[in-house]
Design an enzyme around this catalytic site. Sequence first.
Site, short mmCIF file in Angstrom:
data_model
loop_
_atom_site.label_atom_id
_atom_site.label_comp_id
_atom_site.label_asym_id
_atom_site.label_seq_id
_atom_site.Cartn_x
_atom_site.Cartn_y
_atom_site.Cartn_z
N GLU A 13 52.47 80.09 54.25
CA GLU A 13 51.16 79.38 53.84
C GLU A 13 51.58 79.36 52.36
O GLU A 13 51.53 80.05 51.47
CB GLU A 13 50.14 79.88 53.94
CG GLU A 13 48.92 78.89 54.12
CD GLU A 13 48.28 78.60 52.73
OE1 GLU A 13 47.16 79.14 52.25
OE2 GLU A 13 48.74 77.84 52.10
N GLU A 23 54.13 72.49 40.96
CA GLU A 23 52.94 73.32 41.17
C GLU A 23 52.61 74.10 39.61
O GLU A 23 53.59 74.73 39.43
CB GLU A 23 53.15 74.08 42.20
CG GLU A 23 51.60 74.59 42.48
CD GLU A 23 51.56 75.41 43.94
OE1 GLU A 23 52.46 76.29 44.22
OE2 GLU A 23 50.71 75.43 44.57
N LYS A 76 49.79 94.06 52.66
CA LYS A 76 50.00 94.24 51.36
C LYS A 76 49.13 93.07 50.53
O LYS A 76 49.58 92.38 50.44
CB LYS A 76 51.46 94.45 50.91
CG LYS A 76 51.73 94.79 49.51
CD LYS A 76 53.09 94.36 49.13
CE LYS A 76 53.04 93.32 48.46
NZ LYS A 76 52.23 93.01 47.07
N CYS A 131 46.26 76.93 46.48
CA CYS A 131 47.48 76.25 46.96
C CYS A 131 47.25 74.95 47.31
O CYS A 131 47.93 73.78 47.11
CB CYS A 131 47.98 77.10 48.05
SG CYS A 131 46.70 77.69 49.10
#
Lengths: 496, 300, 292
Positions: A269, A400, A195, A303
């Site tokens: 991840e 983040e 997806k 990331c």
Amino acid sequence: MAKKQKNNLKFDTDWQYDPAPESPELAKLNDSYDLFIDGKFVKPTGGKYFDTTSPSSHKTLAKVAEADKRDVAKAVTAARKAYEGTWSRLRPSERGKYLFRIARVIQERSRELAVTESLDGGKPIRESRDIDLPLVASHFFYHAGWADKLSYAFAGRKVSPLGVAGQIIPWNFPLLMAAWKIAPALATGNTVVIKPAESTPLTSLKLAEIIQEADLPPGVVNIVTGAGSTGEAIVRHPDVDKIAFTGSTEVGKLIRKTLAGTDKRLTLELGGKAANIVFEDAALDQAVEGIVNGIFFNQGHVCCAGSRLLVQESIAETLVRKLKDRMGTLVVGDPLDKNTDIGAINSKEQLKKIQGYLKVGQREGAEIFQTSCSLPKRGNWCPPTLFLNASQSHRISQEEIFGPVLAVQTFRTVDEAIDKANNTPFGLSGGVWTDKGAKAFHVSERIKAGVVWTNTFNKFDPASPFGGYKESGFGREGGRHGLEAYLNVIEAGGNR
Amino acid sequence: MSLSATLANSPPIDSVGVAERVARFTTRSIKKSSKMEALKLALSMIDLTTLEGKDTEDRVRRLCYKARHLHVDLPELPTVAAVCVYPTMVKVAREELKDCGVQVAAVATSFPSGQDDLSLRIRQTKGAVRDGAQEIDMVISRGRFLAGDYQYVSDEIVAVKEACGEAHLKVILETGELQTLENVRKASDIAIDAGADFIKTSTGKVQPAATMEVTLVMLEAIRDHFQETGKIVGMKPAGGISNSKIAIRYLVMLRETLGNRWLTPDLFRFGASSLANDLLMQIVKQSSGVYQSSNYFSLD
Amino acid sequence: MSRNTSDKRLMVAKTYKLYIGGKFPRTESGRTFEARSPSGELLANLCRASRKDLREAVVVARKAFSDWSSRSGYNRGQILYRIAEMMEGRAEQMVNEICSQGVPATKSRKEVETAIERFVHYAGWADKYAQVHSSVNPVTSSHFNFSVPEAMGIVGIVAPNEPSILGLSTLLAPALAGGNVTIALVSETHPLAPATFAEILHSSDVPSGVVNILTGFRKELLHDLSTHMDVNAILAADLSPKERKLTEENSALNLKRVVHLPSKAVSATNHPGLSPILSLQETKTTWHPIGT
């Protein structure tokens, strides 16, 4: 900053670059896209479609089918059938040849895919053309070669595929993440239900066309577009043997909880808050380039972005000045303009999040710096931003942000730099800048992160394993190590 | 600054990182009016050069004529910046270029090797200046540099600068012989401190001549000195810039490293010979929309 | 030389030449030898390569080594894959050439197809063998210690007489994947398809000098190859015991490495795997201190 700066350079010059736009027609988009299940494009059972829009123009690019639980079930059934009936029975070298074919067609259609990626996601065409697409092709190429060589990858141990892999990928590197997931899964003998992110489905759908062109047996790869609930349906489906997820730490933790007690294998991840450490004996101009690449590449939607800068105090002023000068040459604008360095923020939601942090950082007392670049009127934009005099406890140094925002701190000793770099629940990546080899090894040995770049940053290669420590996730993608996620690796057992 | 302080401040350079920064310059896409501007700017920055053993006065006269009349059909072209010749040809060049704005530059100091007594090199410099050279391109003693005798190199530049009087001094580092980017940086720092008005990559007689990598390192040295001390130094890449595409990449690099102030022939030159005609061809192509043939552009 | 005399049109017969430095020269010696069909029909005159041709091949190979060995494994893999692509397109021609010298059609077809598979297989090794064969070694001192493979240099390849194309491919592909440059002494009895193979290499982005193909008599050329001081290794298959002994004796002159594979290693039913790559690699171990 201590003294007032003199002798400044002016980068807003009389000679300007004219727009050099790539043509959006090269994307060759359809008006609408269906689900790709069992080798064919099929309508969604619920009949629902959603729009995917361009973050730079806000125009609708296409309608995309929304897969519900029934569609996901169909896809898993097709994947299972393909696994048992075809894919696991094929000679491994034949599996490899399919992947080689896919790699070649990707190379042929590279321009079309790059333009699509920039239109759909907002990243500059220069990046999608020069970085994303070559890596996509090389991932398929690299993993194609493993298909008939798996017995060499795990010396002394036997390997076998897992079966059906469910994969969920993010919006920051849509096609590249699809390659990172599909190539190793197929090379190791698994079949896939994948997806793409709901804001960036188009390049995955074109990959479906390429998969058809390569004549891949039906059901080996199934692409189901949709949002969170589609992803959840994949995670929960009982006949999926393995889940691979790349995305936020928050959702990663949810998936981990959902799979508790099942036998499903899992790799995650997730997010990061990497520190770029610059020592006084670093090659400074090249370090500046690495810092800029680390946080402004792909608008900071990375990331493993170097979103913190730890600079040795003795060179902090010099380095920050060079950094500001370099930022002054960055062009923010139309992703399809070949001169654009920083494209559009991927979505209105993400832009709001980033702007929220800009307010937080200023409230916390850090000194904000933004270049005076011009921003287009329509679309989601954020200029490259520094927060100077940040401290370790500021939220902007801990959380983040996922945007072109860099938090800058100073340090005095090697140990202080290492401690600050590691003082975070994340552990995906880090950077070390020093001209002294022994120090580079010493510091990189002590950084608690899955990828450490020394005197460079944001370098990726299909042969190089990638993944995080701690809350940045677990498991590796790429390289020999990355194969493990998609295999049963079995000891020979018995007596020796 | 004392020589030892200069040398201590000379930073480490990572060549892989430099190559990556250079690659970003080459992917800039310069089109339409910004391309035309760049082509004309590049033209105005050329030092039209003839430095051959077989040069004659007639050859130099023809080159000077070309410098003043670049192309018959194109109105409103800038002139080139200078003509660069051996000291024996300075008088001729000066005569031909009287009152037209094109400077006369002379190579001196036993170009290209520089392997000669300092006194002879100084005398040659003074002679060229007396004959009317407005710019002097000197070579450093690479042997001494590579042997670590930086004091010698610094002293010779100071001496030649003095001998130049009113003339501008360009210091040729001969980067092809220095080999490493750190050497290029060190030599740049020494030259700037010793009084160079311009630092220049190469004589054109040694391969490799100018590259974008050494040029970037030299531009960054100029930038660092400017930001530290306010001193303004020009830069000249020479040799190897054979076509417009390459020249425009250098201008992109100049723009993004030093900014507006250096985008002028007063502070940036191209040491080139065949570049001029390629720029002219591109200028004609930009305005006519049609690819050109070299048959339509005079040799000299 | 004509194949089908009932055709109305006279076919243009092919001249077979050597492949050295990316060019197709005739042998400087001017000598030829014949390739004949089983019924004795003359099929072609082949160049009988001389020691001077071999000397020239070594010179161009040496020039090509620095570039080829420093390319990424990925790039070399792409080129090997392209060789497979080009072989696929020219398969018919090679099958016909092999058949014309007496090998049954199904066997020739299988041979050529397997040869293509070999190139695909070794294309996939080019960017992986280093991962499988390297190590970071856990020494006790504070040093980062790592071992990596490095290409040997010029590899002389002595291909078996039969199977001509499969034997050549099985030896060539691993040598190239590992970054070596090659000089191949091809089948003496079935030289047609190997000579055509040179044309395939030429259209596959293989840089000049990386592969050099010499047709001729093994007795002459093996001596020159095994004594040449600038050849770093020999990879051979199916040598007679006498040839093998001679090669190994001669190799002592400069201690070139000699790797000999038995005939079954180059058959369609067997796969020599990773070993041929690694046997043509040196191993370099480097130390670097870890400290501040």
